[in-house]
Design an enzyme around this catalytic site. Structure first.
Site, PDB file in Angstrom:
ATOM      1  N   ARG A  26      45.312  26.141  41.603  1.00  0.00           N
ATOM      2  CA  ARG A  26      45.609  27.000  40.455  1.00  0.00           C
ATOM      3  C   ARG A  26      45.942  28.415  40.916  1.00  0.00           C
ATOM      4  O   ARG A  26      47.093  28.835  40.896  1.00  0.00           O
ATOM      5  CB  ARG A  26      44.406  27.004  39.487  1.00  0.00           C
ATOM      6  CG  ARG A  26      44.733  27.562  38.080  1.00  0.00           C
ATOM      7  CD  ARG A  26      44.638  29.065  37.977  1.00  0.00           C
ATOM      8  NE  ARG A  26      43.330  29.613  38.304  1.00  0.00           N
ATOM      9  CZ  ARG A  26      43.088  30.909  38.426  1.00  0.00           C
ATOM     10  NH1 ARG A  26      44.063  31.789  38.258  1.00  0.00           N
ATOM     11  NH2 ARG A  26      41.878  31.340  38.752  1.00  0.00           N
ATOM     12  N   ASP A  27      44.960  29.156  41.382  1.00  0.00           N
ATOM     13  CA  ASP A  27      45.176  30.530  41.807  1.00  0.00           C
ATOM     14  C   ASP A  27      46.104  30.593  43.016  1.00  0.00           C
ATOM     15  O   ASP A  27      46.902  31.520  43.163  1.00  0.00           O
ATOM     16  CB  ASP A  27      43.825  31.166  42.134  1.00  0.00           C
ATOM     17  CG  ASP A  27      43.887  32.673  42.292  1.00  0.00           C
ATOM     18  OD1 ASP A  27      44.967  33.242  42.110  1.00  0.00           O
ATOM     19  OD2 ASP A  27      42.847  33.270  42.598  1.00  0.00           O
ATOM     20  N   HIS A 220      34.652  36.027  44.357  1.00  0.00           N
ATOM     21  CA  HIS A 220      36.069  35.698  44.506  1.00  0.00           C
ATOM     22  C   HIS A 220      36.764  36.898  45.156  1.00  0.00           C
ATOM     23  O   HIS A 220      37.142  37.850  44.477  1.00  0.00           O
ATOM     24  CB  HIS A 220      36.653  35.414  43.117  1.00  0.00           C
ATOM     25  CG  HIS A 220      38.078  34.978  43.112  1.00  0.00           C
ATOM     26  ND1 HIS A 220      38.470  33.750  42.627  1.00  0.00           N
ATOM     27  CD2 HIS A 220      39.218  35.585  43.508  1.00  0.00           C
ATOM     28  CE1 HIS A 220      39.790  33.632  42.725  1.00  0.00           C
ATOM     29  NE2 HIS A 220      40.263  34.745  43.252  1.00  0.00           N
ATOM     30  N   HIS A 222      39.717  38.675  47.541  1.00  0.00           N
ATOM     31  CA  HIS A 222      41.040  38.622  48.148  1.00  0.00           C
ATOM     32  C   HIS A 222      40.995  39.373  49.474  1.00  0.00           C
ATOM     33  O   HIS A 222      40.180  40.271  49.672  1.00  0.00           O
ATOM     34  CB  HIS A 222      42.081  39.224  47.205  1.00  0.00           C
ATOM     35  CG  HIS A 222      42.412  38.325  46.049  1.00  0.00           C
ATOM     36  ND1 HIS A 222      43.665  37.806  45.844  1.00  0.00           N
ATOM     37  CD2 HIS A 222      41.644  37.833  45.050  1.00  0.00           C
ATOM     38  CE1 HIS A 222      43.660  37.030  44.761  1.00  0.00           C
ATOM     39  NE2 HIS A 222      42.437  37.047  44.255  1.00  0.00           N
ATOM     40  N   CYS A 253      48.204  37.406  42.348  1.00  0.00           N
ATOM     41  CA  CYS A 253      48.135  37.554  40.896  1.00  0.00           C
ATOM     42  C   CYS A 253      49.500  38.001  40.381  1.00  0.00           C
ATOM     43  O   CYS A 253      50.039  38.996  40.862  1.00  0.00           O
ATOM     44  CB  CYS A 253      47.071  38.577  40.510  1.00  0.00           C
ATOM     45  SG  CYS A 253      46.989  38.886  38.733  1.00  0.00           S
ATOM     46  N   ASN A 262      43.993  34.864  48.681  1.00  0.00           N
ATOM     47  CA  ASN A 262      42.555  34.660  48.559  1.00  0.00           C
ATOM     48  C   ASN A 262      41.912  34.476  49.931  1.00  0.00           C
ATOM     49  O   ASN A 262      42.588  34.231  50.936  1.00  0.00           O
ATOM     50  CB  ASN A 262      42.290  33.389  47.741  1.00  0.00           C
ATOM     51  CG  ASN A 262      42.617  33.549  46.286  1.00  0.00           C
ATOM     52  OD1 ASN A 262      41.885  34.181  45.545  1.00  0.00           O
ATOM     53  ND2 ASN A 262      43.739  32.979  45.863  1.00  0.00           N
TER      54      ASN A 262
END
Length: 312
Positions: A26-27, A220, A222, A253, A262
């Site tokens: 997803r991300d 989470h 980055h 993003c 990430n």
């Protein structure tokens, strides 16, 4: 020749085991310039699961006009069948329309994605923080009523590219209000990768002071400034046991161009394996999966471990 492995030297300051919340499908793919075919996305999830990753965020039910890379959410879940459902296969839902689609697809877990800052809330959701929380309230309530597990993301927890430093007290208040809606778990997002170790400790202490304990928190990070792994280890030493990571270090993003990849799942697993922390992940299989996906994307993997072990 066998791939090298880290020498195991147990670290008593870390948890015995860590749950990796894999966000690559997803991300990791939402910011790609090209659209990855649904069949490849579904196979990516299968391979990640085969490598031992238990929790995999598979897709997002966001309006395809805003994130066209994930417009095929229903198709991907249809290709996965039962492998794409259940509490360990969350999907992102931005609003009640997204929840309707997720429920129709038979998912068992959802996540909502908020912001600690007003500017990013406007850019990402076209709403203020207050309006965003009001939008999430019925989503969380309905999801819980349907028996779904619910995660709440808060982005820009450590800094914002438009507003600069974000006061810890401001982040804590947004997190508290989101969790008060009924979320099972909170994910703290360092969306632009500016966080540092001391900042991690202070934010976790602030959350604990309002009753959001580390057993309900995931992190989470980055890796924009190379701090993702050190910040993660700092959080683990505070008692956090859930870490978001993306296979191959994919991600970014769409609404914050300074948000680069990430934390790479392979880099995390290498560090935790060396510290004697159980993750259940087969590093060789994970590296092979990320190398396979890098081939589909047409570029080398950003993960240092993947590059070291594959010679890419």
């Amino acid at each position: 020749m066998r791939l090298p492995l880290p020498q195991v030297e147990p670290d008593a300051t870390l948890p015995d085991s860590v749950t990796i919340y894999e966000v690559g499908p997803r991300d990791g793919l939402q910011n790609e310039s090209s659209v990855v075919p649904a069949e490849v996305k579904a196979e990516f999830v299968r391979r990640l699961a085969g490598a031992g990753l238990g929790t995999i965020e598979t897709t997002s039910f966001v309006d395809p006009r805003w994130v066209p890379q994930l417009a095929d959410a229903e198709e991907v879940l249809g290709l996965l069948d039962e492998q794409g459902r259940g509490a360990q296969r969350p999907v992102l839902v931005p609003n009640e329309r997204g929840l309707d689609r997720a429920l129709a697809a038979g998912v068992g877990a959802v996540a909502v994605f908020g912001s600690a800052t007003e500017t990013f809330a406007r850019k990402n959701l076209n709403r203020s923080v207050e309006e965003s929380l009001a939008m999430f309230a019925p989503v969380v309530e309905r999801a819980r009523a349907e028996g779904l597990w619910v995660r709440g993301y808060v982005s820009m927890c450590f800094g914002d590219p438009w507003e600069g430093p974000v006061p810890v007290e401001q982040v804590v208040e947004v997190c508290r209000r989101l969790m008060d809606l009924g979320c099972d778990q909170l994910s703290l997002g360092d969306t632009i990768g500016v966080g540092t170790v001391g900042h991690v400790h202070r934010l976790l202490a602030g959350l604990d002071a309002v009753g959001i304990t580390v057993d309900r928190v995931g992190v989470h990070f980055h890796d924009t400034y190379g701090q993702a792994l050190s910040n993660t280890l700092a959080a683990l030493r505070e008692g956090v046991t859930v870490v978001d990571a993306a296979a191959g270090g994919l991600g970014g993003c769409p609404y914050a161009k300074s948000a680069t990849g990430n934390l790479a799942t392979e880099d995390l697993v290498w560090a935790l394996d060396g510290a004697g922390v159980h993750t259940g992940v087969d590093l060789d299989a994970l590296v092979a999966t990320s190398a396979w996906m890098a081939g589909h994307l047409g570029r080398p993997s950003p993960s240092r471990v993947v590059r070291a072990l594959t010679g890419a």
